[in-house]
Scaffold this motif. Structure first.
Motif, PDB file in Angstrom:
ATOM      1  N   GLY A 105       0.829  -1.199   0.000  1.00 18.77           N
ATOM      2  CA  GLY A 105       0.000   0.000   0.000  1.00 18.77           C
ATOM      3  C   GLY A 105       0.863   1.248   0.000  1.00 18.77           C
ATOM      4  O   GLY A 105       2.087   1.176  -0.119  1.00 18.77           O
ATOM      5  N   GLN A 159       1.094  -8.138   7.189  1.00 21.69           N
ATOM      6  CA  GLN A 159      -0.004  -7.318   6.651  1.00 21.69           C
ATOM      7  C   GLN A 159      -0.911  -8.217   5.809  1.00 21.69           C
ATOM      8  O   GLN A 159      -0.424  -9.121   5.106  1.00 21.69           O
ATOM      9  CB  GLN A 159       0.589  -6.221   5.778  1.00 21.69           C
ATOM     10  CG  GLN A 159      -0.413  -5.244   5.194  1.00 21.69           C
ATOM     11  CD  GLN A 159       0.259  -4.296   4.202  1.00 21.69           C
ATOM     12  OE1 GLN A 159       0.996  -4.726   3.323  1.00 21.69           O
ATOM     13  NE2 GLN A 159      -0.011  -3.009   4.336  1.00 21.69           N
ATOM     14  N   LYS A 213      -4.815  -3.494   3.525  1.00 21.80           N
ATOM     15  CA  LYS A 213      -3.468  -2.989   3.830  1.00 21.80           C
ATOM     16  C   LYS A 213      -3.396  -2.308   5.196  1.00 21.80           C
ATOM     17  O   LYS A 213      -2.303  -2.007   5.683  1.00 21.80           O
ATOM     18  CB  LYS A 213      -3.008  -1.996   2.751  1.00 21.80           C
ATOM     19  CG  LYS A 213      -3.070  -2.558   1.327  1.00 21.80           C
ATOM     20  CD  LYS A 213      -2.057  -3.638   1.055  1.00 21.80           C
ATOM     21  CE  LYS A 213      -2.014  -4.003  -0.411  1.00 21.80           C
ATOM     22  NZ  LYS A 213      -1.318  -5.283  -0.638  1.00 21.80           N
TER      23      LYS A 213
END
Ligand SMILES: [Zn+2]
Ligand SMILES: [Zn+2]
Length: 256
Positions: free
Chosen positions: A86, A241, A246
């Motif tokens: 991200g 993650q 994200k």
């Protein structure tokens, strides 16, 4: 083992490694300077970027400021990892307060502990320069600015992690290859991004609380590498993650 046998071993190991090359991943180690740098810099410790109305994050257990372990600016990552995590900054704060032993009270070795804050923030261009410049709490670790990432080698997953992958890919190992597997599968110790996690106690990816997917490693943070901190008895930590969500980030560690 004779010299000739050892050589044969090396050749077999090299052949097996070549057969497993599709699971080989590069990893990068941080290059650092002993300075803090801008608020949005990638860094260990030092001043994190905080939104203008925010105070330094506090541990809900002991009500002391959390230690910034690491801040990663996703723009500074190696190009191979640019789209993985991200945008914005990924921050990891951790309570290192030994007086109240938050690490034990809050089971900080497990993901999603309340004495750990792992999050992604998007700094607004207008608040970077004149936003809050937090003063670093007393006794925080000296800052280390991450100035770059050095590709340091390639990892193969640990054999525990690799076996199910081989099975899923329909790749069968001979008995001999199976014996050699521990020799060729190796994931680097130390702080790194990319590569495969070095698991101290077996594969321990958390599941995303939103979708149940297996979370992916963002960074490995090892004992006493860039941070003067020891996880239990020389443990190793992983910031993970969700590949889809994200903002679902977690940190956990294990020791032998
Ligand atoms: Zn605490
Ligand atoms: Zn998810």
């Amino acid at each position: 083992m004779t010299e000739l046998e050892a050589e044969g071993n090396d050749t077999e190991a090299a052949e097996l490694k070549a057969r497993l090359s599709q699971w080989s991943r590069p990893y990068w180690k941080p290059e650092t300077l002993d300075e803090d740098g801008p608020l949005t810099a990638s860094k260990f410790s030092g001043r994190p970027w905080l939104s203008p109305d925010e105070v330094w994050p506090i541990c809900p257990n002991c009500e002391q400021p959390l230690q910034l372990f690491v801040q990663l600016n996703t723009q500074d990552l190696p190009s191979e990892l640019q789209n993985n995590f991200g945008t914005g900054l990924i921050q990891l704060f951790y309570c290192t307060n030994t007086e109240s032993s938050c690490e034990d009270d809050c089971d900080a070795y497990f993901p999603f502990s309340e004495s750990v804050l792992a999050r992604r923030v998007e700094p607004h261009a207008d608040s970077v320069g004149d936003g809050v410049v937090p003063s670093v709490p007393d006794q925080h670790f000296p800052p280390k600015r991450i100035t770059g990432w050095e590709q340091a080698g390639t990892d193969l997953p640990a054999s525990d992690e690799l076996r199910p992958l081989l099975k899923a890919a329909g790749l069968k190992l001979s008995e001999r290859e199976d014996e050699l597997l521990w020799e060729v599968t190796d994931s680097a110790a130390g702080d790194k991004i990319g590569g495969w996690p070095m698991w101290v106690q077996g594969v321990e990816y958390p599941e995303c609380p939103d979708c149940g997917k297996t979370m992916q490693m963002v960074m490995q943070i090892d004992s006493e590498d860039h941070l003067p901190y020891m996880f239990g008895d020389v443990g190793c930590g992983h910031l993970t993650q969700c590949p889809t969500h994200k903002d679902q980030l977690a940190f956990g560690w294990a020791c032998g």
